[in-house]
Structures are given as C-alpha cells and as structure tokens.
Write an enzyme that holds these catalytic residues in place. Structure first.
Site: not given
Length: 167
Positions: A8, A81
C-alpha cells in the site's frame, strides 16, 4: 500464475514510524501519488484477479491502481497486516518489544498476533491460488502490507519463519 505484489501507499502513521497493523489508516497525499504512479506503470497489464487486504490503505491503493477498469477487487482478511495488539499506534513499548525481538517467531504480542500467526494466514492464502498448470498465463494483483508480503514471499520460497527478514 504470475503474481504482482504491491505494498500500500504511504500513510501518516508510516511517517510517524508507528506500529499500526490493524489500525485503519488512510493514504496520505504522497500515498495517493504513489498509487497513481503504479497505475501508470501497470496500465498495460491485464489482471485476471485483484485481491487486496480489506484495510483501507491497501484496498484504496488497489482501487486507485485499478480505477477506470471494470474489474472487481476482492478483499481477503488473510492479507491484513499483523495485529500488533498493545503496540498499535506506538513507536516504543520497551519491555514487550524486547521480548518480541528476542522470540519473534513464537512471541504473541499481547492482544495481538505472533509472526507464526501471520505466516499461517499467508500460507492459507497461497493454498487458494491455482497452481501453474491450472492458471497458465493468468495474472493476479495482490495489494497488502509489508509484513504480509514478506511472509507471502518467504512461504512461496519455502523459507523458514525467519526467512521473512530477507524481505
């Protein structure tokens, strides 16, 4: 199957150097620019599948990269994550951080996950990707996070858990 792995774009919490695995941080202006840059680089690539972590920073990166294309982006929680538990939003937590650094492979962060937990999710995700014979020539875009991508790569290369540190 050809995999394209993207981390990202930048968030304000990246700049602060915080642990923020499950904290849903939005892209900064720089992060949006980074995603637009990738969009330009990948404009000629035709993807068969687009999968992203459902956390907003990864999912929005995928949306920007794929904007103007008529393709669905699938969210997959296994690409999230690591849950940093009590470390979320912090850049120091001395006592527990020392324990994590000493026993990273087995240490479960209080109220969070261990490295082994994340590796297990990565391996589970990889088992769902069609094999090379079944998917000849297909391309998959995966948009996730540094930690998850490191575990995906280590798992694909059949490295031990500490193989994560190679990435």
């Amino acid at each position: 199957m050809r995999l394209y792995l993207i981390r990202h774009g930048e968030t304000a919490l990246n700049v602060k150097g915080c642990y923020y695995g499950r904290t849903d941080a939005v892209l900064s202006e720089k992060g949006i620019s980074q995603a637009r840059y990738l969009k330009e680089i990948l404009k000629e690539v035709s993807f068969d599948y687009i999968v992203a972590s459902p956390l907003v920073r990864a999912y929005n990166t995928a949306q920007i990269v794929m904007e103007e294309r008529e393709q669905e982006i699938f969210g997959d929680r296994r690409l999230m994550e690591q849950d940093f538990g009590i470390f979320e939003g912090m850049n120091t937590y001395p006592k527990e951080l020392d324990a994590w650094n000493e026993e990273f492979s087995t240490y479960r962060i209080p109220k969070g996950e261990s490295f082994a937990d994340v590796r297990s999710r990565a391996e589970d995700f990889l088992r769902d990707i069609p094999s090379g014979r079944e998917s000849k020539g297909e391309k998959m875009l995966i948009v996730a996070h540094k930690g998850t991508l490191g575990h995906l790569l280590a798992a694909m290369l059949k490295l031990p858990l500490d193989g994560y540190w190679n990435f």
